[in-house]
Design an enzyme around this catalytic site. Structure first.
Site, PDB file in Angstrom:
ATOM      1  N   GLU A  42      -6.107 -26.526   9.511  1.00 30.66           N
ATOM      2  CA  GLU A  42      -6.814 -25.355  10.506  1.00 30.66           C
ATOM      3  C   GLU A  42      -7.671 -25.611  11.443  1.00 30.66           C
ATOM      4  OE1 GLU A  42      -8.218 -22.410   7.451  1.00 30.66           O
ATOM      5  OE2 GLU A  42      -6.115 -21.779   7.184  1.00 30.66           O
ATOM      6  N   GLU A  93       0.090 -22.731   3.695  1.00 34.62           N
ATOM      7  CA  GLU A  93      -0.649 -21.832   2.990  1.00 34.62           C
ATOM      8  C   GLU A  93      -0.426 -20.341   3.039  1.00 34.62           C
ATOM      9  OE1 GLU A  93      -5.114 -22.320   3.357  1.00 34.62           O
ATOM     10  OE2 GLU A  93      -4.861 -24.179   3.890  1.00 34.62           O
TER      11      GLU A  93
HETATM   12  C1  BG6 Z   1      -7.766 -21.514   4.257  1.00 36.25           C
HETATM   13  C2  BG6 Z   1      -8.154 -22.874   3.919  1.00 36.25           C
HETATM   14  O1  BG6 Z   1      -8.507 -21.059   5.478  1.00 36.25           O
HETATM   15  O2  BG6 Z   1      -7.882 -20.377   3.460  1.00 36.25           O
HETATM   16  C3  BG6 Z   1      -8.366 -23.343   2.406  1.00 36.25           C
HETATM   17  O3  BG6 Z   1      -7.432 -23.948   4.593  1.00 36.25           O
HETATM   18  C4  BG6 Z   1      -8.875 -21.762   1.737  1.00 36.25           C
HETATM   19  O4  BG6 Z   1      -8.752 -24.223   2.248  1.00 36.25           O
HETATM   20  C5  BG6 Z   1      -7.989 -20.758   2.066  1.00 36.25           C
HETATM   21  O5  BG6 Z   1      -9.218 -22.185   0.606  1.00 36.25           O
HETATM   22  C6  BG6 Z   1      -8.126 -19.635   1.431  1.00 36.25           C
HETATM   23  O6  BG6 Z   1      -9.470 -19.155   1.664  1.00 36.25           O
HETATM   24  P1  BG6 Z   1     -10.640 -18.991   0.672  1.00 36.25           P
HETATM   25  O7  BG6 Z   1     -11.739 -18.779   1.491  1.00 36.25           O
HETATM   26  O8  BG6 Z   1     -10.235 -17.541   0.091  1.00 36.25           O
HETATM   27  O9  BG6 Z   1     -10.468 -19.928  -0.336  1.00 36.25           O
END
Ligand code: BG6
Length: 460
Positions: A173, A364
């Protein structure tokens, strides 16, 4: 079925899952300095003080338990695993001439285990994980010394693991730098010109990315290499022209970076902002030529939610990944206020593919939720509903003609939340028995969504 067979799998990151933060010669990473509880990701933290709890120090102990966890991945039928290497395991101070042999062996064994289980590794080189020593010595990515240190790391990874790892992502990201620069060690707190620091850091990362791509292509061996943004479509709350222009402009924060990654050139609108803000950047013609000559093989993105926007300051607010916006009245939200929008995934994939015409990866996508364990059973129907709707959108996008190399849901195991440091914001198909204060047995429990995912992959 699309133009290439999309790999279906799941994702993890080193700092959020491994723990063992000071074992086998690992150096401190910047993520190891962020305490639990009320965290402020807009500032950098000093070394751990012994008074606070630091969630990444033990995380979910993937470092020690990877064999048993990969057995679970194989049982689930994962076709691929996206995970990251910890830079500070290989180069504890960031500047050693040779990597730490224990780190090399650890990841050798992990990759061999994945391959033995026929799980394709997709490796991110830097995911919220930078040696703290480099941040202390040089500030952050705004300092060109970072490029030299990263290239020693990335070159080693490609040479050593390139025979077994075919898919690489340089940076997680990259647009996170604009919103939480301290999580990428950008020294916005060390200067009275934070915008200049961010733009310089971004350029240095893009240049390091381009040089790493050149190195990967020189090595050959069938390596495909990309980089990642977080892309959330931003909808205007209504058809008021000012809102439409605002939404378009905000999307450019991510897309300007993707433009450089794919097209090899900063867009004119970005250059205009640099000029208007009179930012003084160090960008040589040779660097710009390197960007132009080394586009990514594929573009990776996360997708959790869409955002909406309005010029009205009084518009109802909503949270989101990296940044929030206005409330979209047509969408439900997660417990953390992220707006759930499966159709937005189809939109995002079509939009990016129309714009860039190169293969994409969704690396993701998932739902952070509080799970309840009753007699070792976790009925996470909400997560299944989320994933099912998003997989449907993904398949529709594939039918639209979008070339999708892989989809890796977030996440295989529960792991430490990047934004909140909580364990209770759980994304996993597999429950890990650790709470927000680090107490628990670390036992793994397969959730209902594990079995659901297993049947999805089996019945493709
Ligand atoms: C993304 C990141 O922004 O979102 C991850 O690459 C992160 O590392 C994921 O865990 C979910 O966000 P969060 O803050 O709910 O863990």
């Amino acid at each position: 079925m699309g133009k290439t067979k999309m790999l279906l799998g799941a994702a993890l990151s080193a700092s959020q899952s491994e723990g063992a933060y000071d074992e086998d010669g690992k150096g401190l990473s910047i993520s190891d300095t962020v305490p639990a509880g009320r965290r402020d990701l807009t500032r950098r933290y000093p070394k751990p003080d012994g008074k606070h709890y630091y969630p990444t120090h033990q995380a979910v102990d993937f470092y020690h338990r990877y064999q048993e966890d990969i057995d679970l991945m194989a049982e689930c039928g994962l076709e691929c695993l996206r995970f990251s290497f910890a830079w500070s395991r290989f180069f504890p101070q960031g500047e050693e001439m040779q990597p730490n042999p224990l780190a090399v062996k650890h990841y050798d064994d992990l990759i061999d285990k994945l391959l033995a289980e026929k799980i394709v590794p997709i490796v991110t080189m830097s995911h919220l994980e930078i040696p703290q020593a480099l941040a202390e010595k040089y500030g952050g990515w705004e300092n060109k010394e970072f490029i030299r240190c990263f290239l020693r790391y990335s070159q080693f990874l490609l040479e050593h693991y390139g025979d077994r790892v075919k898919y690489w992502i340089t940076f997680n990201e990259m647009n996170m730098l604009l919103y939480f620069p301290c999580t990428l060690a950008v020294g916005v707190d060390l200067t009275d010109k934070p915008e200049e620091a961010k733009a310089q850091a971004l350029h240095n990362m893009l240049y390091a990315n381009a040089q790493t791509i050149a190195a990967a292509h020189a090595i050959g061996k069938g390596i495909q290499i990309g980089a990642m943004i977080a892309y959330s479509p931003i909808y205007p709350v209504d058809c008021r022209p000012e809102n439409i222009m605002l939404a378009y402009d905000l999307e450019r924060n991510a897309l300007s970076i993707a433009d450089v990654l794919v097209r090899g050139k900063y867009p004119d609108t970005y250059e205009r902002k640099i000029d208007e803000q009179a930012l003084q950047l160090e960008r040589t013609q040779a660097e710009l030529d390197t960007l132009a000559q080394n586009p990514v093989d594929f573009l990776a993105t996360s997708y959790y939610c869409s955002n909406a926007t309005s010029i009205e300051a009084t518009a109802e607010k909503s949270a989101g990944n990296l940044f929030g916006g206005a409330r979209n009245p047509f969408l439900k939200t997660s417990e953390w206020g992220w707006q759930i929008d499966p159709q937005g995934l189809r939109y995002a994939l079509n939009y990016l593919y129309d714009r860039y015409q190169i293969p994409l990866m969704i690396v993701e996508n998932g739902l952070g939720a509080r799970d309840v364990v009753t007699n070792d059973i976790i009925e996470d129907d909400y997560r299944i509903a989320y994933l099912e709707a998003h997989l449907h959108a993904l398949n529709e996008a594939e039918k639209d003609g979008v070339e999708i190399l892989a989809y890796t849901m977030w996440s295989f195991l529960d792991q430490v939340s990047a934004s909140s440091g909580q364990m209770s914001k759980r994304y996993g198909l597999v429950y890990c028995d650790v709470d927000d204060n680090g107490s628990g047995t670390f036992k793994r429990i397969k959730k209902k969504s594990f079995y659901w995912m297993q049947s999805q992959i089996k019945n493709r």
